[in-house]
Design a protein around this motif. Sequence first.
Motif, mmCIF file in Angstrom:
data_model
loop_
_atom_site.group_PDB
_atom_site.id
_atom_site.type_symbol
_atom_site.label_atom_id
_atom_site.label_comp_id
_atom_site.label_asym_id
_atom_site.label_seq_id
_atom_site.Cartn_x
_atom_site.Cartn_y
_atom_site.Cartn_z
ATOM 1 N N GLY A 116 1.098 -1.212 0.091
ATOM 2 C CA GLY A 116 0.226 -0.005 -0.029
ATOM 3 C C GLY A 116 0.723 0.902 -0.210
ATOM 4 N N HIS A 117 2.271 1.212 -0.348
ATOM 5 C CA HIS A 117 2.837 2.022 0.174
ATOM 6 C C HIS A 117 3.438 2.974 -1.435
ATOM 7 C CE1 HIS A 117 4.542 1.203 3.695
ATOM 8 N NE2 HIS A 117 3.059 1.516 3.951
ATOM 9 N N THR A 118 3.883 4.220 -2.067
ATOM 10 C CA THR A 118 4.156 5.254 -3.218
ATOM 11 C C THR A 118 5.877 4.246 -2.716
ATOM 12 O OG1 THR A 118 4.035 6.558 -1.787
ATOM 13 C CG2 THR A 118 2.889 6.311 -3.201
ATOM 14 N N GLN A 119 6.593 4.720 -3.348
ATOM 15 C CA GLN A 119 7.759 4.122 -3.619
ATOM 16 C C GLN A 119 8.639 5.315 -2.412
ATOM 17 O OE1 GLN A 119 10.194 4.896 -7.012
ATOM 18 N NE2 GLN A 119 11.770 3.835 -6.523
ATOM 19 N N VAL A 120 8.486 6.766 -2.226
ATOM 20 C CA VAL A 120 8.614 7.664 -1.231
ATOM 21 C C VAL A 120 8.593 6.837 0.072
ATOM 22 C CG1 VAL A 120 8.243 9.796 -0.486
ATOM 23 C CG2 VAL A 120 8.444 9.701 -2.624
ATOM 24 N N GLN A 121 6.671 6.808 -0.031
ATOM 25 C CA GLN A 121 6.334 5.967 1.354
ATOM 26 C C GLN A 121 6.993 5.277 1.943
ATOM 27 O OE1 GLN A 121 2.603 5.589 0.214
ATOM 28 N NE2 GLN A 121 1.336 8.101 1.342
ATOM 29 N N ALA A 122 7.413 4.504 0.581
ATOM 30 C CA ALA A 122 7.732 2.958 1.395
ATOM 31 C C ALA A 122 9.312 3.397 1.805
ATOM 32 C CB ALA A 122 8.475 1.499 0.378
ATOM 33 N N LEU A 123 10.342 3.899 1.858
ATOM 34 C CA LEU A 123 11.221 4.622 1.414
ATOM 35 C C LEU A 123 11.202 5.200 2.946
ATOM 36 C CD1 LEU A 123 14.299 4.387 1.237
ATOM 37 C CD2 LEU A 123 14.462 6.991 0.215
ATOM 38 N N GLN A 124 10.768 5.998 3.271
ATOM 39 C CA GLN A 124 9.997 6.601 4.724
ATOM 40 C C GLN A 124 10.064 5.412 5.739
ATOM 41 O OE1 GLN A 124 6.992 9.228 3.490
ATOM 42 N NE2 GLN A 124 8.342 11.312 3.187
ATOM 43 N N HIS A 125 9.135 4.673 5.331
ATOM 44 C CA HIS A 125 8.909 3.130 6.599
ATOM 45 C C HIS A 125 9.854 2.611 6.760
ATOM 46 C CE1 HIS A 125 7.925 0.128 7.652
ATOM 47 N NE2 HIS A 125 6.464 0.040 8.366
#
Length: 263
Positions: free
Chosen positions: A246-255
């Motif tokens: 459920g993540h965008t690429q930016v969100q996945a990196l932030q996680h």
Amino acid sequence: CSDPWANEARIVAQCSSLGSIPETLLHEIEADLRGGGGGGGGRGFSLVWPRVSEVAQCREGWNGGNSIPGKQNNVVRNHLTTRMCQFWDVAVAAPKPAVPHIKTYCRVSSDGKRLAWAWLTSANLSGAALGKAEKKNTQVFIRHFEMGVLFTAERCAAYASLVAAGDLRSSFQADVAAPRTLGGGGGGGAKSEPPALIPTQHAASSTNACDVLVPLPYPLPPRPYLKMDRPWYTDGAAENTRDRNGHTQVQALQHYQLTGHNP
């Protein structure tokens, strides 16, 4: 055709990084992998490279794609994209498939059921790792030290027979040279049949107890990209789409930066 040494047999390369690969270098690599003879020119060469959809469905999501580096200007090149093939069919993949980071090369029959050889290596598809002709083809320059294991049916079957006999001190070369006989025993007009190197996915086609099965992380014969498929690259292929977590690429990196692990 089930002959992996036939002219139409394909060279299949699967790597985990793509740098700048000019078309001339691709032709050189194919010719070298064919033994330096004819058949080069990239026409019988397939490149297994993950699609955006495959990275999105891997267990790490977009972060899994970070282990498959390749910039758009290196990946999206006509002489590469026209030869790109799928890793797997996402619809029938494992519940949480991993994107393979290994590098493999093989020469496969046109029906995908026999291998002339298979090579597991640390070498990516590049001139630095595989070598590049220089000085008017009078020398080959290799920039990186790499390691690999070349599998052939004869070598694998010879090793298996030594293990079964409990004698690993025997001459490997002598065992390979010895004729193999179906039905045992040596005399009586038994038929000799060399072992075959077979992709595990085609194990049912094996007809010899000495055949060697080779697990490879992609279908054979290779499956070309469909028209809607897009090759993975790290600088923007994901755009604003979401991965299996459920993540965008930016969100996945932030996680990952906040938690130290993937979802």
